[in-house]
Scaffold this active site. Structure first.
Site, short mmCIF file in Angstrom:
data_model
loop_
_atom_site.label_atom_id
_atom_site.label_comp_id
_atom_site.label_asym_id
_atom_site.label_seq_id
_atom_site.Cartn_x
_atom_site.Cartn_y
_atom_site.Cartn_z
N ARG A 159 -4.34 0.84 -2.18
CA ARG A 159 -4.26 -0.47 -1.54
C ARG A 159 -3.70 -1.55 -2.44
NH1 ARG A 159 -8.84 -4.69 0.53
NH2 ARG A 159 -7.50 -5.76 2.03
N CYS A 173 0.79 -1.22 0.00
CA CYS A 173 0.00 0.00 0.00
C CYS A 173 0.83 1.28 0.00
CB CYS A 173 -0.98 0.04 1.17
SG CYS A 173 -2.00 -1.45 1.31
#
Length: 610
Positions: free
Chosen positions: A50, A2
């Protein structure tokens, strides 16, 4: 793994700035290709990109925690990395009455903060960086893992703070512009001498490893929650070997947990081979095998390879020995020489400042191929730093250099600088000052002297200066491909144990990393257990070398922006005489880095302030 980004401002209403926060986060899209999210309140905006590894379905971020009878929001977090002991913490928190709606480590972080407050970070084992906004307290917490495996940059404009996983996120805010001063240029022209917290760019800082930054209106404070603590080592040889193996079994076992495809990077050296063997055993025990492994080599290396102080043998024969012994599913990534220079710009943009030429590119290309098959890869990075694998450890034990060990023998650093820049910057003087500053930080054992004292210094320099350089390179090249690379040897529980093991035990049998070799010898072929240290492969083909010479010659003739900082005569001599490097341990070649410097000054519109 991430990417995180955010903006805190005590004067503006940031509910109107969600577009800015999203733009900051989207500069990190390569770090998080699976999803994105933004959360804003009056004083803060958090952004997230993400890479889904744990609980892909429910682990979206920024993640909020709710509580009270009305279910109001209590805290929100944007989190990068992994908390490897999250399942253990989840069990403990459940016993305290916490209830979980996801299976993610991100939610464990939120619950841990609610239970233990800012001290929760002391319980985390892993590689992470996070920004947590406590809504009731109106307080921002920025946390980074003990060894600094995951990056976190920040800057402080007049009325607040901006932060992100990479400098590019800060620049996207419009509040910070790319500027470099003399101290930043020291980091550009040298390798592994960056002071902790420095970030090349003027006004930009890295959160220090093992630190928690607390930001309230009118007060910003940093607390060190973990550090190398010096104490006498009481264990005998057998106990020390057994403890190292036990720690590795536990740590590697934790790091094989993933809800996506996982494998290992294999070079045939003792570090990656140990991780491969232990990781393969952990997968087999859970009936998840076989482990997928990947290695890198250069096309034509059978003919082009030349041994030097850091590269004593080709990897391929040792890789095959491990694959056959452990039973992994193996693939070799073959790098074509022409691609090394062609991809240099890609690796520059991954770092946001000049890197180390083909050393970056070859790692990037390896990670690119691995990402076609995996989302998570285990790596042996950090073992040389903890156990003493580089050749300069033994050199320093015998003949202390009086400087950064990996720079031993470098004669004239200033020769490559332009006459104008030499008037503002003496690289030898700056490095000497940084070296003395680093020695002032060393936590010696009472009464420590002689070889033990010097080796304490060397290990400290390694962990605080050289290892961060390696971890930054690994992070940028892997995340530019959306690949999460885990580094079991950088788990703080292992590092803090090995830190106090004396030199004579680390060098069991008279060989580098003798302690590590003894701890894993039952799991590997004999020839691999006893293979001397050999560094990551470098490009040595005549085709690649000639392409770099031609590009540098063109840069000199076109009088590109880098030529205001570089000496044309020195570069021409390097091109003509093929004298790319100097020094005992062959630091990364200067010419490819000069090309990146020119590209960087143009692409980032960098303002040089002297």
């Amino acid at each position: 793994m991430c990417g995180i980004a955010g903006w805190l401002d005590w004067e503006r209403d940031l509910t109107r700035e969600s577009g800015t926060v999203r733009r900051m986060a989207d500069t990190l899209a390569l770090r998080g290709p699976d999803d994105s999210g933004v959360w804003t309140a009056t004083r803060i905006g958090l952004g997230h990109r993400r890479l889904a590894v744990i609980d892909p379905e429910l682990g979206r971020q920024p993640m909020t925690e709710r509580g009270g009878d009305d279910g109001r929001e209590l805290a929100v977090v944007s989190f990068s990395g992994e908390i490897h002991n999250y399942r253990e913490l989840r069990t403990e928190l459940t016993a305290h009455g916490h209830r979980f709606r996801t299976a993610s480590d991100t939610e464990v972080l939120l619950a841990a903060h609610r239970e233990w407050g800012p001290k929760a970070i002391e319980r985390f084992a892993g590689m992470f960086a996070y920004a947590l906004w406590d809504i009731a307290e109106q307080t921002l917490y920025l946390g980074r893992d003990p060894l600094g495996v995951k990056p976190l940059y920040y800057a402080e404009p007049p009325s607040g703070l901006v932060f992100g996983s990479e400098p590019k996120a800060l620049f996207a805010s419009g509040l910070i512009r790319p500027e470099v001063d003399a101290e930043g240029l020291v980091d550009v022209f040298t390798v592994a001498a960056k002071r902790p917290g420095d970030a090349v760019y003027r006004g930009v800082r890295q959160l220090l490893p093992g630190h928690l930054l607390t930001v309230r209106r009118g007060a910003t404070t940093a607390r060190r929650y973990w550090q190398l603590t010096t104490a006498p080592h009481e264990d005998d040889e057998a106990t020390t070997v057994a403890t190292v193996r036990s720690l590795l079994d536990r740590i590697v076992g934790e790091q094989t947990v993933a809800d996506v495809p996982l494998g290992a990077l294999l070079s045939g050296g003792i570090d990656s081979s140990a991780i491969t063997a232990i990781g393969a055993g952990a997968l087999a025990a859970d009936d998840r095998g076989p482990l997928a492994t990947y290695s890198v080599d250069f096309a034509g290396s059978e003919d082009d390879f030349r041994a030097d102080a850091l590269h004593v043998s080709r990897d391929a024969p040792y890789v095959r020995a491990v694959v056959d012994h452990v039973g992994t599913k193996h693939s070799e990534v073959l790098v074509e020489p022409a691609s090394l220079l062609a991809e240099s710009g890609v690796t520059l943009r991954a770092r946001d400042y000049p890197g180390v030429g083909d050393l970056d590119v070859s790692l990037y290309l390896l990670f690119r191929e691995v990402r076609r098959h995996l989302t998570v890869a285990l790596s042996g990075e950090g073992a040389d730093d903890a156990f003493g694998g580089y050749p300069w450890f033994a050199s320093e034990a015998d003949h202390p250099s009086g400087g950064f060990p990996w720079s031993a023998g470098v004669k004239d650093r200033n020769a490559v600088l332009s006459p104008e820049l030499r008037g503002h910057l003496d690289l030898h003087e700056r490095l000497d000052a940084r070296y003395r500053e680093a020695l002032d930080e060393v936590p010696y054992l009472d009464g420590e002297r002689g070889i033990d004292r010097r080796m304490r210094e060397v290990y400290y320099l390694q962990h605080t200066r050289f290892l961060p350089f390696l971890l930054d390179r690994k992070d940028r090249m892997s995340m530019a491909n959306g690949l999460e690379v885990r580094v079991p040897f950088c788990d703080h529980r292992l590092v803090e144990y090995v830190w106090n093991v004396p030199w004579r035990l680390k060098r069991l049998g008279g060989s580098e990393k003798g302690l590590l070799r003894a701890a894993v010898e039952d799991a590997l072929p004999t020839e691999v257990v006893h293979r001397p240290k050999s560094g990551f492969p470098v490009g040595q083909s005549p085709e690649y070398l000639e392409s770099v010479r031609t590009a540098v010659s063109d840069m000199i003739e076109s009088d590109g922006p880098a030529m205001r900082l570089l000496d044309a005569g020195t570069l021409r001599a390097m091109v003509r005489d093929q004298a790319w490097v100097n020094g005992t341990f062959t630091p990364p070649p200067i010419l490819p880095r000069a090309l990146q410097l020119d590209d960087w000054l143009t692409a980032y519109d960098v303002r040089v302030v002297l």
